[in-house]
Structure formats: structure tokens, C-alpha cells
Design a protein around this motif. Structure first.
Motif, PDB file in Angstrom:
ATOM      1  N   ALA A   1      -3.148  16.737 -18.689  1.00  0.00           N
ATOM      2  CA  ALA A   1      -3.844  17.907 -19.194  1.00  0.00           C
ATOM      3  C   ALA A   1      -3.564  19.027 -18.533  1.00  0.00           C
ATOM      4  N   LEU A   2      -2.796  19.012 -17.370  1.00  0.00           N
ATOM      5  CA  LEU A   2      -2.034  20.009 -16.634  1.00  0.00           C
ATOM      6  C   LEU A   2      -0.741  19.785 -16.833  1.00  0.00           C
ATOM      7  N   SER A   3       0.230  20.770 -16.844  1.00  0.00           N
ATOM      8  CA  SER A   3       1.657  20.772 -16.679  1.00  0.00           C
ATOM      9  C   SER A   3       2.103  20.330 -15.388  1.00  0.00           C
ATOM     10  N   ALA A   4       3.283  19.551 -15.488  1.00  0.00           N
ATOM     11  CA  ALA A   4       4.068  19.319 -14.277  1.00  0.00           C
ATOM     12  C   ALA A   4       4.232  20.678 -13.410  1.00  0.00           C
ATOM     13  N   LYS A   5       4.447  21.760 -13.997  1.00  0.00           N
ATOM     14  CA  LYS A   5       4.748  22.952 -13.302  1.00  0.00           C
ATOM     15  C   LYS A   5       3.417  23.353 -12.674  1.00  0.00           C
ATOM     16  N   THR A   6       2.309  23.488 -13.155  1.00  0.00           N
ATOM     17  CA  THR A   6       0.986  23.671 -12.627  1.00  0.00           C
ATOM     18  C   THR A   6       0.494  22.895 -11.516  1.00  0.00           C
ATOM     19  N   LYS A   7       1.016  21.380 -11.781  1.00  0.00           N
ATOM     20  CA  LYS A   7       0.775  20.613 -10.620  1.00  0.00           C
ATOM     21  C   LYS A   7       1.466  20.991  -9.308  1.00  0.00           C
ATOM     22  N   GLU A   8       2.563  21.481  -9.555  1.00  0.00           N
ATOM     23  CA  GLU A   8       3.662  21.588  -8.698  1.00  0.00           C
ATOM     24  C   GLU A   8       3.042  22.615  -7.584  1.00  0.00           C
ATOM     25  N   MET A   9       2.463  23.633  -8.511  1.00  0.00           N
ATOM     26  CA  MET A   9       2.058  25.066  -7.938  1.00  0.00           C
ATOM     27  C   MET A   9       0.848  24.722  -7.088  1.00  0.00           C
ATOM     28  N   LEU A  10       0.062  23.853  -7.697  1.00  0.00           N
ATOM     29  CA  LEU A  10      -1.168  23.299  -6.928  1.00  0.00           C
ATOM     30  C   LEU A  10      -0.534  22.346  -5.494  1.00  0.00           C
ATOM     31  N   GLY A  11       0.391  21.455  -5.741  1.00  0.00           N
ATOM     32  CA  GLY A  11       0.814  20.861  -4.599  1.00  0.00           C
ATOM     33  C   GLY A  11       1.357  21.711  -3.537  1.00  0.00           C
ATOM     34  N   LEU A  12       2.152  22.939  -3.996  1.00  0.00           N
ATOM     35  CA  LEU A  12       2.686  23.838  -3.121  1.00  0.00           C
ATOM     36  C   LEU A  12       1.497  24.758  -2.171  1.00  0.00           C
ATOM     37  N   ALA A  13       0.518  25.155  -2.938  1.00  0.00           N
ATOM     38  CA  ALA A  13      -0.500  25.831  -2.439  1.00  0.00           C
ATOM     39  C   ALA A  13      -1.447  24.908  -1.151  1.00  0.00           C
ATOM     40  N   THR A  14      -1.537  23.817  -1.769  1.00  0.00           N
ATOM     41  CA  THR A  14      -2.374  22.860  -0.898  1.00  0.00           C
ATOM     42  C   THR A  14      -1.516  22.398   0.331  1.00  0.00           C
TER      43      THR A  14
ATOM     44  N   VAL B   1       0.836  -1.306   0.001  1.00  0.00           N
ATOM     45  CA  VAL B   1      -0.203  -0.037   0.005  1.00  0.00           C
ATOM     46  C   VAL B   1       0.892   1.270   0.063  1.00  0.00           C
ATOM     47  N   ILE B   2       1.860   1.339   0.945  1.00  0.00           N
ATOM     48  CA  ILE B   2       2.690   2.319   0.917  1.00  0.00           C
ATOM     49  C   ILE B   2       3.671   2.571  -0.323  1.00  0.00           C
ATOM     50  N   LYS B   3       3.973   1.415  -1.172  1.00  0.00           N
ATOM     51  CA  LYS B   3       4.578   1.615  -2.393  1.00  0.00           C
ATOM     52  C   LYS B   3       3.656   2.282  -3.306  1.00  0.00           C
ATOM     53  N   ARG B   4       2.482   1.906  -3.370  1.00  0.00           N
ATOM     54  CA  ARG B   4       1.474   2.408  -4.438  1.00  0.00           C
ATOM     55  C   ARG B   4       1.045   3.618  -4.135  1.00  0.00           C
ATOM     56  N   ILE B   5       1.103   4.313  -2.721  1.00  0.00           N
ATOM     57  CA  ILE B   5       1.016   5.403  -2.637  1.00  0.00           C
ATOM     58  C   ILE B   5       2.007   6.304  -3.165  1.00  0.00           C
ATOM     59  N   TYR B   6       3.298   5.932  -2.813  1.00  0.00           N
ATOM     60  CA  TYR B   6       4.497   6.874  -3.335  1.00  0.00           C
ATOM     61  C   TYR B   6       4.226   6.637  -4.908  1.00  0.00           C
ATOM     62  N   ASN B   7       3.974   5.696  -5.315  1.00  0.00           N
ATOM     63  CA  ASN B   7       3.902   5.563  -6.868  1.00  0.00           C
ATOM     64  C   ASN B   7       2.811   6.673  -7.674  1.00  0.00           C
ATOM     65  N   ILE B   8       1.652   6.655  -6.980  1.00  0.00           N
ATOM     66  CA  ILE B   8       0.776   7.428  -7.271  1.00  0.00           C
ATOM     67  C   ILE B   8       1.028   8.840  -7.183  1.00  0.00           C
ATOM     68  N   ASP B   9       1.599   9.085  -5.906  1.00  0.00           N
ATOM     69  CA  ASP B   9       2.230  10.559  -5.892  1.00  0.00           C
ATOM     70  C   ASP B   9       3.241  11.066  -6.752  1.00  0.00           C
ATOM     71  N   THR B  10       4.334   9.999  -7.215  1.00  0.00           N
ATOM     72  CA  THR B  10       5.260  10.469  -8.410  1.00  0.00           C
ATOM     73  C   THR B  10       4.493  10.659  -9.503  1.00  0.00           C
ATOM     74  N   ASN B  11       3.578   9.765  -9.852  1.00  0.00           N
ATOM     75  CA  ASN B  11       2.950   9.858 -11.125  1.00  0.00           C
ATOM     76  C   ASN B  11       1.988  11.014 -11.372  1.00  0.00           C
ATOM     77  N   CYS B  12       1.328  11.348 -10.535  1.00  0.00           N
ATOM     78  CA  CYS B  12       0.360  12.583 -10.103  1.00  0.00           C
ATOM     79  C   CYS B  12       1.184  13.797 -10.871  1.00  0.00           C
TER      80      CYS B  12
END
Length: 115
Positions: free
Chosen positions: A42-55, A26-37
Motif C-alpha cells: 500500500a506504501l511504496s518501497a521508497k516511502t517505507k525506506e524514508m520511514l525507516g530512515l526517520a525512525t 527466530v533470527i532468520k524470521r526477523i531478517y525475513n520480516i525486515d526484508t519483506n517489510c
């Protein structure tokens, strides 16, 4: 490179290795999902990182904030963009986010000085 950056990266790496060595599916899958997210979609990696920072700021997780600051820095985020993220996080999260904003700016300055 600054001691703060080195310490954060070393600790994160060491502890992630220990956690993944536990070989929990389960932990390995969570880490994998986090990496792949955070890859381009549809959103750029940069946009997703900005969302990650804000949240992360709203959730008040300083380790997560540092991680996303590093990723945003790697993606070429400008300081002006950073302050807009700070504004959104403080608006959504309220004044309790201000101390995290201070620490985030301090870490951002460390990243800039280290480049």
C-alpha cells in the motif's frame, strides 16, 4: 567507491553471514520480516525506506541510518527529500538527533560522490 561505504557494506555483509550461519529460526524470521517489510505494498518501497530512515534517526542507530540512506539513495531520493526527513526526525527525536543528522549527511554525500 569511498572507503566508508566499502567498510560499512563489507562489515554488514560479513556479520550478517555469521549471524545467519548460527541457523537460529527466530533470527532468520526477523531478517525475513525486515526484508519483506520494505517491499512495495500500500506504501511504496521508497516511502517505507524514508520511514525507516526517520525512525532509525529517532532511535539513534547509526548503522540503521546508513542502511536506510543507501536504500533511499537506490530508490532515487532527492537531497531535498532527505532534508525533509531530517526535519521530521529532529522534530520528533529532539536535538539529541542532531549528531546523527550530521553523520547521515556525511554518508549521503559519500553515496552521491560514489555514483
Amino acid at each position: 567507491m569511498s572507503q566508508k561505504i566499502e567498510e560499512f557494506r563489507a562489515y554488514r555483509s560479513k556479520m550478517n553471514e555469521k549471524i545467519l550461519a548460527g541457523n537460529n529460526l527466530v533470527i532468520k524470521r526477523i531478517y525475513n520480516i525486515d526484508t519483506n517489510c520494505y517491499t512495495d505494498g500500500a506504501l511504496s518501497a521508497k516511502t517505507k525506506e524514508m520511514l525507516g530512515l526517520a525512525t532509525s534517526m529517532v532511535l539513534r542507530c547509526d548503522d540503521c541510518v546508513k542502511y536506510h540512506l543507501e536504500k533511499c539513495f537506490e530508490q532515487g531520493l532527492s537531497t531535498e527529500e532527505l532534508f525533509e526527513i531530517f526535519a521530521v526526525a529532529n522534530l520528533v527525536g529532539g536535538t539529541i538527533v542532531i549528531p546523527h543528522t550530521r553523520r547521515a549527511l556525511e554518508y549521503w554525500e559519500e553515496l552521491q560522490a560514489a555514483k
